[in-house]
Design a protein around this motif. Structure first.
Motif, short mmCIF file in Angstrom:
data_model
loop_
_atom_site.label_atom_id
_atom_site.label_comp_id
_atom_site.label_asym_id
_atom_site.label_seq_id
_atom_site.Cartn_x
_atom_site.Cartn_y
_atom_site.Cartn_z
N LEU A 111 0.83 -1.20 0.00
CA LEU A 111 0.00 0.00 0.00
C LEU A 111 0.87 1.26 0.00
CD1 LEU A 111 -2.96 1.06 0.17
CD2 LEU A 111 -2.64 1.15 2.66
N ALA A 112 1.95 1.22 0.78
CA ALA A 112 2.85 2.37 0.83
C ALA A 112 3.50 2.61 -0.54
CB ALA A 112 3.92 2.14 1.89
N ARG A 141 0.92 4.13 -2.88
CA ARG A 141 0.67 5.55 -2.58
C ARG A 141 1.80 6.42 -3.13
NH1 ARG A 141 3.00 8.50 0.97
NH2 ARG A 141 3.74 6.75 2.25
N GLN A 161 0.74 10.65 2.90
CA GLN A 161 -0.17 9.95 3.81
C GLN A 161 -1.34 10.86 4.19
OE1 GLN A 161 2.56 8.80 6.92
NE2 GLN A 161 2.79 6.74 6.07
N GLU A 182 -0.20 0.89 6.35
CA GLU A 182 1.04 0.69 5.62
C GLU A 182 2.06 -0.14 6.40
OE1 GLU A 182 2.50 4.46 4.28
OE2 GLU A 182 0.93 4.67 2.75
N TYR A 222 -8.05 -0.86 5.57
CA TYR A 222 -7.06 -1.08 4.51
C TYR A 222 -7.74 -1.12 3.14
CZ TYR A 222 -3.26 -3.23 1.85
OH TYR A 222 -2.29 -3.50 0.92
#
Length: 311
Positions: free
Chosen positions: A15-16, A19, A26, A44, A53
């Motif tokens: 996920l990080a 992004r 964030q 994350e 999530y």
């Protein structure tokens, strides 16, 4: 007894990465999804709830998918359908995933709970959970590393009959090279079976004991390496493997160099064949405790037992 191993999240870092690839902070993702920045930080890191999530992933046009997950409207439905396909009971799956049966029932009922628990269930089912673009087709999961079942030699039942009494509940935790996922037809008694379609070579292995009778083709060395790594990492207590006895090959180093080996006497008859195999066979043991190794020596007293190198 379930193997104790520290859970390392795959979904959190994914996920990080997603992004960052979208050039979002964030704070920006938190504002878009209507949650706090701490929620993004937890997600994350692989912590927090699975529902949070999923909401964040949705904001980034992704969802949780997996190579083996059947179709379904929700992740809960897909996990439940995969368990049913595997023929695994909730009790057995909960034990393998280190969650309570109540937690698993809630998860399948629509309340996913903690992300870490969902990831552990995914690993135990061989689902290979990861982030995929929304609506990704099954072809997204094509993997050239898939194992080839046509090269497999079905394990002789009489050999397994000597091993089952040495195992908890008289069965293995996992067979990653099964010709079928149907427990009623599988030649090896195990809590979970991976087939060529699942690609057990690329999936994590978990459990106290794993049975490995891989395809006897050119890729056999990948399986011996996999067995060594899973045991060394503490993911598996012991891997028992059945292989052609070929000490002149390069892959044999992963066997004789890291495992105890029983050079079996005579030639085995595989499957329903009336004729013996044209090669000798060996039974290898990566990991395992003294009780298991001693039990194998007693069960195969006619074999030549070779201890793994010290250190």
């Amino acid at each position: 007894m379930q193997q104790n191993h520290r859970h390392v999240s795959v979904l959190g870092p994914a996920l990080a990465t997603l992004r960052r690839s979208a050039n979002l902070s964030q704070v920006e993702v938190a504002e878009r999804s209507g949650c706090a920045r701490t929620t993004v930080i937890s997600a994350e890191a692989g912590r927090g709830t699975a529902s949070a999530y999923l909401a964040l992933a949705l904001e980034l046009e992704h969802e949780i998918g997996g190579r083996s997950l059947p179709p379904g409207a929700t992740l809960s439905e897909r996990l439940a359908a995969l368990r049913a396909r595997r023929g695994t009971s909730r009790r057995d799956l909960a034990r393998q995933a280190d969650v309570s049966p109540t937690t698993l029932a809630s998860m399948e009922g629509g309340s996913l709970g903690h992300l870490a628990a969902v990831e552990r269930v995914g690993i135990a089912l061989g689902a290979s959970l990861r982030l995929v673009p929304r609506g990704a087709s099954p072809g997204f999961w094509t993997n050239a590393a898939a194992s080839s079942a046509h090269e497999a030699w079905t394990t002789p039942p009489d050999l397994l009959a000597r091993i089952y009494p040495l195992l908890p509940e008289g069965r293995f935790c996992l067979d990653p090279c099964s010709p079928t996922a149907d427990k009623r037809r599988a030649p090896v008694r195990a809590m979970l079976h991976y087939t060529a379609e699942d690609d057990g070579l690329s999936l994590p292995w978990r459990g106290r004991t794993v049975w490995l009778n891989p395809p006897y083709g050119r890729g056999i060395g990948s399986w011996t390496t996999k067995a060594r790594i899973e045991v060394s990492a503490g993911n598996v207590g012991a891997v028992l493997g059945l292989f052609p006895a070929r000490p002149d090959t390069r892959w044999w180093t992963d066997v004789a160099g890291h495992a105890d080996v029983l050079m079996l006497r005579g030639r085995l008859k595989f499957g329903n064949s009336m004729a013996p195999a044209p090669f000798p066979s060996a039974l290898s043991i990566w990991g395992g405790d003294d009780t298991l190794r001693l039990g194998l020596q007693q069960a195969f007293q006619d074999a030549w037992y070779i201890n793994r190198p010290a250190g």
